[in-house]
Enzyme design. Structure first.
Site, PDB file in Angstrom:
ATOM      1  N   ILE A  13      -6.899  -1.382  -6.350  1.00 49.21           N
ATOM      2  CA  ILE A  13      -6.981  -0.532  -5.154  1.00 49.21           C
ATOM      3  C   ILE A  13      -8.286   0.257  -5.184  1.00 49.21           C
ATOM      4  CG2 ILE A  13      -5.875   1.335  -3.840  1.00 49.21           C
ATOM      5  CD1 ILE A  13      -3.239   0.601  -5.247  1.00 49.21           C
ATOM      6  N   ASP A  66     -18.479   3.251  -7.527  1.00 45.88           N
ATOM      7  CA  ASP A  66     -18.980   3.481  -6.175  1.00 45.88           C
ATOM      8  C   ASP A  66     -19.140   2.108  -5.534  1.00 45.88           C
ATOM      9  OD1 ASP A  66     -20.487   3.913  -3.879  1.00 45.88           O
ATOM     10  OD2 ASP A  66     -21.592   5.583  -4.769  1.00 45.88           O
ATOM     11  N   ASN A  93      -9.527  -0.439   0.430  1.00 44.40           N
ATOM     12  CA  ASN A  93      -9.181   0.769   1.169  1.00 44.40           C
ATOM     13  C   ASN A  93     -10.326   1.790   1.233  1.00 44.40           C
ATOM     14  OD1 ASN A  93      -7.293   3.120   2.014  1.00 44.40           O
ATOM     15  ND2 ASN A  93      -8.040   3.762  -0.004  1.00 44.40           N
ATOM     16  N   ARG A 127     -16.351 -10.032  -2.694  1.00 43.89           N
ATOM     17  CA  ARG A 127     -17.146 -11.142  -3.269  1.00 43.89           C
ATOM     18  C   ARG A 127     -16.930 -11.247  -4.778  1.00 43.89           C
ATOM     19  NH1 ARG A 127     -18.787 -14.905  -5.008  1.00 43.89           N
ATOM     20  NH2 ARG A 127     -20.682 -16.109  -4.665  1.00 43.89           N
ATOM     21  N   TYR A 159     -18.802   4.527  13.316  1.00 43.33           N
ATOM     22  CA  TYR A 159     -17.548   4.381  12.553  1.00 43.33           C
ATOM     23  C   TYR A 159     -16.716   3.244  13.154  1.00 43.33           C
ATOM     24  CZ  TYR A 159     -12.995   5.069  10.486  1.00 43.33           C
ATOM     25  OH  TYR A 159     -11.800   4.834   9.821  1.00 43.33           O
ATOM     26  N   LYS A 163     -15.360  -0.476  11.566  1.00 45.59           N
ATOM     27  CA  LYS A 163     -13.974  -0.947  11.521  1.00 45.59           C
ATOM     28  C   LYS A 163     -13.802  -2.218  12.354  1.00 45.59           C
ATOM     29  CE  LYS A 163     -12.357   1.852   8.491  1.00 45.59           C
ATOM     30  NZ  LYS A 163     -11.793   1.373   7.214  1.00 45.59           N
TER      31      LYS A 163
END
Ligand code: NDP
Ligand code: 8X3
Length: 258
Positions: A13, A66, A93, A127, A159, A163
């Site tokens: 995650i 990061d 996420n 990837r 933004y 998305k």
């Protein structure tokens, strides 16, 4: 067909220090999964790992990362200990918004941060992780998109573009993996109260709060529940997309507030 058991599954995650990512980690731990939790804030990862190990006796690997740093991402995945290499479920996420400004007035740095995190970061992690899934002919990729990937709202310009890109990338993944057993899902929430707006407004808590006044926004747990639902369907079922809105949100812009 049987439901897919999450017990002992390796779940990776990103963005696990807060909001959806943290709550999703807790929900997977409740189901007996093993967790690789990644984000930049190492202390918060360590706190969560200690909590999960104590409460659920689950195995946790802390991965300070990061997602914008492509070499670091590739190396971190390559260097995973043998027991953690075969990732069953990837939850992409990690993401953020910065600012809410007209396009011609916005900060270029805000754009770079959103594009580098929400699009390029998701791509770098994917990837690095997906090749082993393809080799094993097994896995599930769950991308966290947004209602902003389906609609554009004023001042949401870049933004929303990131998305929309997550939506396109998810569809692309599903096409490219169609000859495998790997499943690809996107979970696309509307207004959800997490650190999201605090980050967007750079710590202005009052401004962040005002985004959710007069409605009962989604909670991180609502999104975690949707992730678990998708992950636990029988192997032949692909939940391609879940759009999740709080009651009284009709669209990105139409929100009925008390
Ligand atoms: P939070 O701000 O609560 O959590 C964001 C998480 O992303 C944090 O754990 C943060 O960890 C991590 N993150 C941010 N940048 C990076 C980076 N460069 N590398 C690694 N991790 C990073 O927000 P949410 O939980 O609400 O957001 C999660 C996702 O859901 C995002 O993709 C967001 O766009 C999306 N979303 C949010 C909605 C909402 O209304 N809240 C609705 C729809 C979608 P750290 O700072 O420790 O790195
Ligand atoms: C976050 C939802 O509508 O605040 O992706 O942009 S919104």
């Amino acid at each position: 067909m049987h439901m897919t058991s999450l017990k002992n599954k390796v779940v990776f995650i990103t963005g696990a220090t807060s909001g959806f990512g943290k709550e999703t980690a807790i929900s997977f731990a409740q189901k007996g999964a093993r967790l690789i939790i990644a984000a930049r804030r190492k202390e918060k990862l360590n706190e969560l790992a200690a909590f999960l190990k104590k409460k659920y006796k689950t195995a946790v690997l802390v991965l300070p990362l990061d997602v914008r740093k492509k070499t670091a991402v590739a190396l971190a995945v390559k260097k995973l200990p043998a027991a953690w290499k075969d990732i069953d479920i990837l939850v992409n996420n990690a993401g953020l918004s910065r600012g809410l400004d007209k396009l011609h007035e916005a900060s270029l740095q805000d754009w770079e941060e959103m594009i580098d995190t929400n699009i390029k970061g998701l791509l770098y992690v994917s990837r690095a992780v997906i090749p082993a899934m393809v080799k094993n002919n097994s896995g599930h990729i769950i991308n966290i998109g947004s209602i902003a990937g389906h609609e554009v709202y004023p001042k949401g310009n870049v933004y929303c573009a990131t998305k929309h890109a997550v939506d396109a990338i998810t569809k692309g993944m599903r096409l490219d993996l169609v000859d495998t057993d790997i499943r690809v899902t996107t979970i696309d929430p509307g207004l959800a109260e997490t650190e999201f707006s605090i980050v967007r407004f750079r710590g202005n808590v009052n401004k962040a709060k005002s985004v959710y006044t007069g409605i009962e926004a989604l909670s991180a747990k609502d999104i975690a529940d949707a992730v678990i639902y998708a992950a636990s369907r029988p192997k032949n079922v692909v939940i391609a997309e879940i759009i999740l809105l709080p009651n009284k949100q009709g669209s990105s812009q139409v929100v009925h507030r008390k």
